[in-house]
Write an enzyme that holds these catalytic residues in place. Structure first.
Site, PDB file in Angstrom:
ATOM      1  N   GLY A  31       0.784  -1.075  -0.117  1.00 29.19           N
ATOM      2  CA  GLY A  31       0.017   0.057  -0.062  1.00 29.19           C
ATOM      3  C   GLY A  31       0.804   1.264  -0.220  1.00 29.19           C
ATOM      4  O   GLY A  31       1.914   1.179  -0.503  1.00 29.19           O
ATOM      5  N   HIS A  37       4.267   1.638  -8.028  1.00 30.59           N
ATOM      6  CA  HIS A  37       3.597   0.522  -7.978  1.00 30.59           C
ATOM      7  C   HIS A  37       2.608   0.387  -9.149  1.00 30.59           C
ATOM      8  O   HIS A  37       2.295  -0.515  -9.563  1.00 30.59           O
ATOM      9  CB  HIS A  37       2.387   0.851  -6.552  1.00 30.59           C
ATOM     10  CG  HIS A  37       3.271   0.853  -5.347  1.00 30.59           C
ATOM     11  ND1 HIS A  37       3.166   1.797  -4.748  1.00 30.59           N
ATOM     12  CD2 HIS A  37       3.892  -0.457  -4.706  1.00 30.59           C
ATOM     13  CE1 HIS A  37       4.039   1.465  -3.413  1.00 30.59           C
ATOM     14  NE2 HIS A  37       4.429   0.111  -3.588  1.00 30.59           N
ATOM     15  N   SER A 187       7.505   4.522  -0.959  1.00 26.05           N
ATOM     16  CA  SER A 187       6.308   4.982   0.290  1.00 26.05           C
ATOM     17  C   SER A 187       7.023   5.421   1.315  1.00 26.05           C
ATOM     18  O   SER A 187       6.568   6.268   2.245  1.00 26.05           O
ATOM     19  CB  SER A 187       5.439   3.649   0.586  1.00 26.05           C
ATOM     20  OG  SER A 187       5.043   2.761  -0.571  1.00 26.05           O
ATOM     21  N   ARG A 188       8.305   5.017   1.745  1.00 25.54           N
ATOM     22  CA  ARG A 188       9.119   5.457   2.619  1.00 25.54           C
ATOM     23  C   ARG A 188       9.602   6.840   2.652  1.00 25.54           C
ATOM     24  O   ARG A 188      10.012   7.624   3.447  1.00 25.54           O
ATOM     25  CB  ARG A 188      10.196   4.695   2.979  1.00 25.54           C
ATOM     26  CG  ARG A 188       9.861   3.399   3.974  1.00 25.54           C
ATOM     27  CD  ARG A 188      10.947   2.436   4.320  1.00 25.54           C
ATOM     28  NE  ARG A 188      10.428   1.350   4.973  1.00 25.54           N
ATOM     29  CZ  ARG A 188      10.204  -0.129   4.763  1.00 25.54           C
ATOM     30  NH1 ARG A 188      10.538  -0.046   3.423  1.00 25.54           N
ATOM     31  NH2 ARG A 188       9.795  -0.908   5.360  1.00 25.54           N
TER      32      ARG A 188
END
Ligand code: AMP
Length: 280
Positions: A31, A37, A187-188
């Protein structure tokens, strides 16, 4: 787009798609979706998938106790909207507890290739990844599964597992999607302050410089690693590793190598970033 919380319902939807004659594509994620992604969704389509399933599961097994499981970004509504607009057919967001039933005690673990680089710094990480990916493959059934080369070692480990266990899955590794200035999407990245975001560019800068040296004929692993380390050391708080490795085995290269990948993991503030570049 169908969204299911029950892994069994996910299995049935994938099976029903195959029975209809569809080719199933699988994109496993944790997610906090971004363009990296979503490019995997597009890649699944270009590999011939007519039914694309995406999974969103922050897998506790692949985080060590001191890592960022608790603060890992969770943006489910935006993720589902992104999936919808990208034409994903099915999303699995497993209910708490549904992936690991009470009494769970099985592990899928790959050997040598998991012991180096990430495996040194995150010793239980790959077994957590391969266990959950094996379960996702079992739930999905025969499909084309797309992974990002952003997690280069992970992709190679999953390829190895799939080959070794005769899993009926075609594994694709899709190139890294970067910001215009070179930062690999992650995402980080949303953990980074603006100042850390600027420092984070040190990795892409180092990799780019090593690529130039490779193109000019440099084949010495230590010298290539030193070129990467320069800008990373200047900008980051600490480096876990800079590896110059053979792309498939991930063993260190020798001077006769015709191809290589440079893998980097380093910390800026509280955030650990990984990146890599294939040299050929
Ligand atoms: P994650 O949600 O971080 O577990 O990532 C899910 C999948 O997306 C993995 O196969 C990653 O390698 C891939 N991925 C993450 N970031 C990128 C990126 N910048 N470019 C390409 N693939 C990515």
């Amino acid at each position: 787009m169908q969204v299911v919380r029950d892994p069994k319902a996910f299995r049935e939807a994938c099976e029903a798609a195959r029975v209809r004659g569809e080719r199933v594509g699988l994109v496993p994620t944790m997610g906090a979706l971004h363009e990296g992604h979503l490019s995997l969704v597009d890649r699944a389509r270009s590999e011939g998938a007519t039914f694309v399933a995406l999974t969103i599961f922050v897998n506790p097994l692949q985080f060590a106790a001191h890592e960022d499981l608790g603060r890992y970004p969770r943006t489910l509504e935006a993720d589902l909207e992104a999936c919808r607009s990208r034409g994903v057919d099915l999303v699995l967001v497993p209910e708490d507890g549904s992936m690991y039933p009470p009494g769970f005690q099985t592990e899928v673990a790959v050997g040598g290739i998991t012991k180096r680089w990430e495996g040194v710094h995150r010793p239980s990480h790959f077994a957590g990844v391969t266990t959950v990916v094996c379960k996702l493959f079992a739930l999905t059934g025969p499909c084309v599964a797309v992974f990002g080369r952003k997690d280069y070692q992970q992709w190679r480990v999953i390829e190895r597992m799939t080959l070794d266990l005769d899993l009926p899955i075609e594994v694709i590794g899709h190139p890294i999607v970067r910001e215009e200035d070179g930062l690999a999407l992650s995402s980080r990245n949303r953990y980074l302050s603006p100042e850390e975001r600027t420092r984070a560019l040190g990795i892409a800068r180092g990799l780019h410089a090593a690529n130039e040296a490779w193109r000019a004929g440099m084949r010495d692993a230590d010298a290539l690693a030193a070129i990467v380390r320069g800008p990373v050391e200047a900008a980051f708080d600490s480096i876990d590793y800079v590896a110059v490795a053979s792309p498939r085995s991930l063993e260190p290269i020798d001077g006769s190598a015709t191809e290589a990948v440079i893998l980097v993991a380093a910390h800026v503030g509280r955030t650990r970033l990984i990146d890599n570049l294939e040299l050929a």
